[in-house]
Design a protein around this motif. Structure first.
Motif, mmCIF file in Angstrom:
data_model
loop_
_atom_site.group_PDB
_atom_site.id
_atom_site.type_symbol
_atom_site.label_atom_id
_atom_site.label_comp_id
_atom_site.label_asym_id
_atom_site.label_seq_id
_atom_site.Cartn_x
_atom_site.Cartn_y
_atom_site.Cartn_z
ATOM 1 N N THR A 160 11.045 10.326 -7.772
ATOM 2 C CA THR A 160 10.886 9.450 -6.600
ATOM 3 C C THR A 160 9.626 8.593 -6.706
ATOM 4 O O THR A 160 9.504 7.590 -5.988
ATOM 5 C CB THR A 160 10.848 10.271 -5.303
ATOM 6 O OG1 THR A 160 9.658 11.086 -5.269
ATOM 7 C CG2 THR A 160 12.073 11.166 -5.174
ATOM 8 N N TYR A 161 8.710 8.997 -7.563
ATOM 9 C CA TYR A 161 7.525 8.183 -7.851
ATOM 10 C C TYR A 161 7.739 7.332 -9.109
ATOM 11 O O TYR A 161 7.348 6.162 -9.153
ATOM 12 C CB TYR A 161 6.309 9.074 -8.069
ATOM 13 C CG TYR A 161 5.959 9.981 -6.923
ATOM 14 C CD1 TYR A 161 5.238 9.510 -5.832
ATOM 15 C CD2 TYR A 161 6.338 11.319 -6.918
ATOM 16 C CE1 TYR A 161 4.896 10.337 -4.770
ATOM 17 C CE2 TYR A 161 6.014 12.157 -5.871
ATOM 18 C CZ TYR A 161 5.291 11.663 -4.793
ATOM 19 O OH TYR A 161 4.970 12.492 -3.749
ATOM 20 N N ARG A 162 8.351 7.920 -10.110
ATOM 21 C CA ARG A 162 8.525 7.221 -11.392
ATOM 22 C C ARG A 162 9.388 5.973 -11.269
ATOM 23 O O ARG A 162 9.279 5.060 -12.090
ATOM 24 C CB ARG A 162 9.119 8.195 -12.418
ATOM 25 C CG ARG A 162 8.123 9.248 -12.888
ATOM 26 C CD ARG A 162 8.767 10.261 -13.794
ATOM 27 N NE ARG A 162 7.782 11.169 -14.360
ATOM 28 C CZ ARG A 162 8.044 12.416 -14.745
ATOM 29 N NH1 ARG A 162 9.285 12.911 -14.607
ATOM 30 N NH2 ARG A 162 7.090 13.181 -15.245
ATOM 31 N N THR A 166 0.908 14.590 -4.516
ATOM 32 C CA THR A 166 0.763 16.046 -4.513
ATOM 33 C C THR A 166 2.115 16.724 -4.596
ATOM 34 O O THR A 166 2.295 17.712 -5.315
ATOM 35 C CB THR A 166 0.006 16.504 -3.260
ATOM 36 O OG1 THR A 166 -1.272 15.872 -3.222
ATOM 37 C CG2 THR A 166 -0.184 18.017 -3.272
ATOM 38 N N ALA A 167 3.102 16.191 -3.867
ATOM 39 C CA ALA A 167 4.440 16.774 -3.909
ATOM 40 C C ALA A 167 4.998 16.743 -5.320
ATOM 41 O O ALA A 167 5.622 17.707 -5.784
ATOM 42 C CB ALA A 167 5.365 16.023 -2.955
ATOM 43 N N GLY A 168 4.790 15.635 -6.034
ATOM 44 C CA GLY A 168 5.281 15.529 -7.398
ATOM 45 C C GLY A 168 4.606 16.496 -8.350
ATOM 46 O O GLY A 168 5.229 16.966 -9.312
ATOM 47 N N ASN A 225 0.814 -1.207 0.000
ATOM 48 C CA ASN A 225 0.000 0.000 0.000
ATOM 49 C C ASN A 225 0.852 1.264 0.000
ATOM 50 O O ASN A 225 2.068 1.230 0.225
ATOM 51 C CB ASN A 225 -0.964 0.000 1.191
ATOM 52 C CG ASN A 225 -2.319 0.575 0.828
ATOM 53 O OD1 ASN A 225 -2.516 1.114 -0.262
ATOM 54 N ND2 ASN A 225 -3.278 0.468 1.737
ATOM 55 N N ALA A 226 0.175 2.394 -0.220
ATOM 56 C CA ALA A 226 0.843 3.682 -0.359
ATOM 57 C C ALA A 226 1.704 3.994 0.852
ATOM 58 O O ALA A 226 1.238 3.913 1.991
ATOM 59 C CB ALA A 226 -0.208 4.780 -0.555
ATOM 60 N N MET A 227 2.954 4.362 0.610
ATOM 61 C CA MET A 227 3.872 4.711 1.688
ATOM 62 C C MET A 227 4.523 6.058 1.488
ATOM 63 O O MET A 227 4.420 6.938 2.328
ATOM 64 C CB MET A 227 4.960 3.639 1.819
ATOM 65 C CG MET A 227 4.504 2.360 2.480
ATOM 66 S SD MET A 227 5.903 1.278 2.757
ATOM 67 C CE MET A 227 5.256 -0.214 2.044
ATOM 68 N N THR A 228 5.232 6.209 0.370
ATOM 69 C CA THR A 228 6.078 7.389 0.293
ATOM 70 C C THR A 228 6.336 7.810 -1.147
ATOM 71 O O THR A 228 5.837 7.225 -2.099
ATOM 72 C CB THR A 228 7.393 7.155 1.061
ATOM 73 O OG1 THR A 228 8.055 8.403 1.271
ATOM 74 C CG2 THR A 228 8.310 6.176 0.324
ATOM 75 N N GLY A 229 7.189 8.801 -1.270
ATOM 76 C CA GLY A 229 7.508 9.488 -2.514
ATOM 77 C C GLY A 229 7.466 10.976 -2.241
ATOM 78 O O GLY A 229 6.822 11.428 -1.284
ATOM 79 N N GLY A 230 8.173 11.754 -3.047
ATOM 80 C CA GLY A 230 8.099 13.196 -2.892
ATOM 81 C C GLY A 230 9.235 13.837 -2.123
ATOM 82 O O GLY A 230 9.209 15.037 -1.849
#
Length: 363
Positions: free
Chosen positions: A114-116, A103-105, A70-75
């Motif tokens: 960091t997401y890609r 949202t940060a991206g 599940n969703a954790m991090t990025g940005g």
């Protein structure tokens, strides 16, 4: 480093420091309720373990395994390695994976990588994009494009926002935005809570707005109220608000009991073991999602530790399904589930037919 990037790093650090829930505190703070949910052992399953088929789907997207990271991090630049490692594990084990809020991206192009990295490390797997429920349709499209997503998570996190000094205070118009995104986005939408649980009243509103996949994400897993209180330096927070929410087992049971045609459920929040995943699937979830335990193992033991944890969870889940005399997840949802204690009382008061669950059986 921007304030938003610093917050992302704080979330990762504090999520690994959060005290583990007490397994014996049924209905208490931090408890997801799984100790009150009992699967009925079948001594003659007449199955081979190799026959057990855990495949499923959500929103029409096929999943080889019913477990999502599940969703954790990025940005933030310091978290790209986490997403890269977990995406590689997801690819190896056939798991879907969600990125953290993008949202940060959208606001800071320099952190989009960091997401890609998730799609780069898992080019053929199922990836879920992630945004707040206040996102616009244009932002939703951009988030999906950023990671080549197969689905989009829209998260609900009002208690967390209220604990954040910089958080939102106006939550009007979100249902309307969700409805528009569901109607016009070309990929399926999953509306998820962030550890506070979805009540049946909320599920009905979402369903009437066109939502067909809900992640109930109940109390018992990562506690973002606790995290934000620590970020704010509060020394004596209101315990009722710090442990606000509906335990995962209660939320899942009452939303599943609505019996809304076409509504699919994901269960997350305090699912740490394969047997707990089996309980959630038996109660009506099509998939389960885990985050905190994976992050902790990754931070302690790296990619190898995260993979070992997830392999163990999947093996135990497969064993639990067989022990219930089920070959598929559809079979599991026709096997008896006995709900006792706090969760049983909650379910009875909220109109869940616990006797029917305890006595169901179809070959």
């Amino acid at each position: 480093m921007s304030h938003r990037q610093r917050r992302k790093l704080d979330h990762v650090r504090l999520a690994t420091q959060q005290p583990a829930a007490s397994a014996g505190a049924a209905g208490g703070p931090g408890d997801a309720g799984w100790a009150d949910v009992h699967l009925v052992h079948q001594s003659l399953p007449e199955l081979s373990l190799d026959e057990v088929d855990l495949s499923t789907s959500i929103g029409g997207v096929a999943l080889p395994q019913p477990v999502l990271i599940n969703a954790m991090t990025g940005g933030a630049h310091g978290v790209a390695a986490i997403n890269r490692d977990l995406a590689a594990v997801a690819a190896e084990l056939g798991l879907a994976m969600a990125v953290g809020s993008q949202t940060a991206g959208l606001r800071e192009p320099e952190v989009r990588e960091t997401y890609r990295v998730v799609r780069q490390a898992n080019p053929r797997g199922v990836i879920l994009a992630n945004l707040s429920s206040d996102a616009t349709l244009e932002e939703a499209r951009a988030a999906v494009e950023m990671v080549g997503a197969d689905l989009l998570q829209l998260h609900l996190n009002v208690p967390q926002e209220l604990r954040m000094p910089e958080g939102d205070r106006d939550f009007r118009g979100r249902l309307e935005r969700i409805a528009r995104i569901v109607q016009e986005l070309p990929v399926p939408v999953v509306v998820k809570e962030c550890g506070f649980g979805v009540a049946r009243e909320t599920a009905r509103k979402l369903y009437d707005a066109g939502v067909r996949v809900i992640d109930v994400s109940g109390r018992g897993g990562t506690n973002f109220a606790w995290i934000e209180n620590r970020r704010a330096g509060l020394t004596d927070p209101d315990p009722g608000l710090e442990h606000w929410g509906i335990p995962t087992a209660c939320s899942l049971a009452e939303v599943a009991a609505l019996g809304l045609p076409g509504l699919e459920l994901v269960a997350s929040g305090g699912i740490r073991h394969g047997s707990e995943a089996a309980k959630a699937l038996a109660l009506g979830a099509r998939a389960v999602a885990v985050a905190g335990p994976v992050l902790v193992r990754h931070q302690c033991e790296g990619r190898t530790g995260a993979r070992a944890y997830l392999e163990g969870l999947l093996a135990d889940l497969r064993a639990a399904v067989l022990l219930c005399g089920a070959r598929t997840l559809a079979d599991l949802q026709r096997r008896p589930v006995v709900i006792t204690g706090f969760v049983g009382e909650w379910c009875r008061l909220r109109g869940v037919d616990v006797a029917a669950l305890a006595n169901r059986w179809e070959p």
